[in-house]
Design a protein around this motif. Structure first.
Motif, mmCIF file in Angstrom:
data_model
loop_
_atom_site.group_PDB
_atom_site.id
_atom_site.type_symbol
_atom_site.label_atom_id
_atom_site.label_comp_id
_atom_site.label_asym_id
_atom_site.label_seq_id
_atom_site.Cartn_x
_atom_site.Cartn_y
_atom_site.Cartn_z
ATOM 1 N N GLY A 186 -4.053 3.707 13.833
ATOM 2 C CA GLY A 186 -5.285 3.405 13.119
ATOM 3 C C GLY A 186 -5.627 1.943 13.004
ATOM 4 N N ASN A 206 -14.081 2.242 10.139
ATOM 5 C CA ASN A 206 -14.278 3.685 10.155
ATOM 6 C C ASN A 206 -15.151 4.174 9.005
ATOM 7 O OD1 ASN A 206 -13.979 6.270 11.003
ATOM 8 N ND2 ASN A 206 -11.966 6.561 10.120
ATOM 9 N N ARG A 234 -9.431 1.296 11.207
ATOM 10 C CA ARG A 234 -9.053 1.231 9.799
ATOM 11 C C ARG A 234 -10.130 0.574 8.936
ATOM 12 N NH1 ARG A 234 -3.440 -0.874 9.267
ATOM 13 N NH2 ARG A 234 -3.023 1.178 10.076
ATOM 14 N N SER A 245 -5.912 6.979 15.408
ATOM 15 C CA SER A 245 -4.874 7.196 14.406
ATOM 16 C C SER A 245 -3.635 7.837 15.012
ATOM 17 C CB SER A 245 -5.413 8.050 13.263
ATOM 18 O OG SER A 245 -5.670 9.357 13.735
#
Length: 82
Positions: A24, A31, A28, A19
């Motif tokens: 990210g 996660n 994204r 990030s």
């Protein structure tokens, strides 16, 4: 347990670095699913270990009580023979 915690920490560190440097893009989508599954694994592992510990405690108590009963029986036989 240590391996699970280390793995979860490493994932968190990678997500933080991702990030910070890549905005990210990598973590994204994946996660939340990875952290959810690892957390679920930690929860299951912790609860099974707690149950195993309780079972081991009961087994130790039973073993100690059986030893006490055996010593009482031996003492009773000695008193009967006396």
């Amino acid at each position: 347990m240590f391996v699970w915690c280390a793995f979860l920490f490493a994932l968190g560190l990678l997500a933080f670095l991702d990030s910070m440097f890549n905005m990210g893009d990598i973590f994204r989508r994946v996660n939340s699913v990875l952290f959810m599954l690892i957390s679920l694994g930690l929860l299951v592992r912790t609860t099974t270990k707690k149950k195993e510990k309780r079972l081991e405690t009961y087994e130790n108590r039973i073993f100690n009580l059986e030893r006490q009963i055996e010593t009482f029986r031996k003492a009773q036989k000695k008193l009967e023979n006396y």
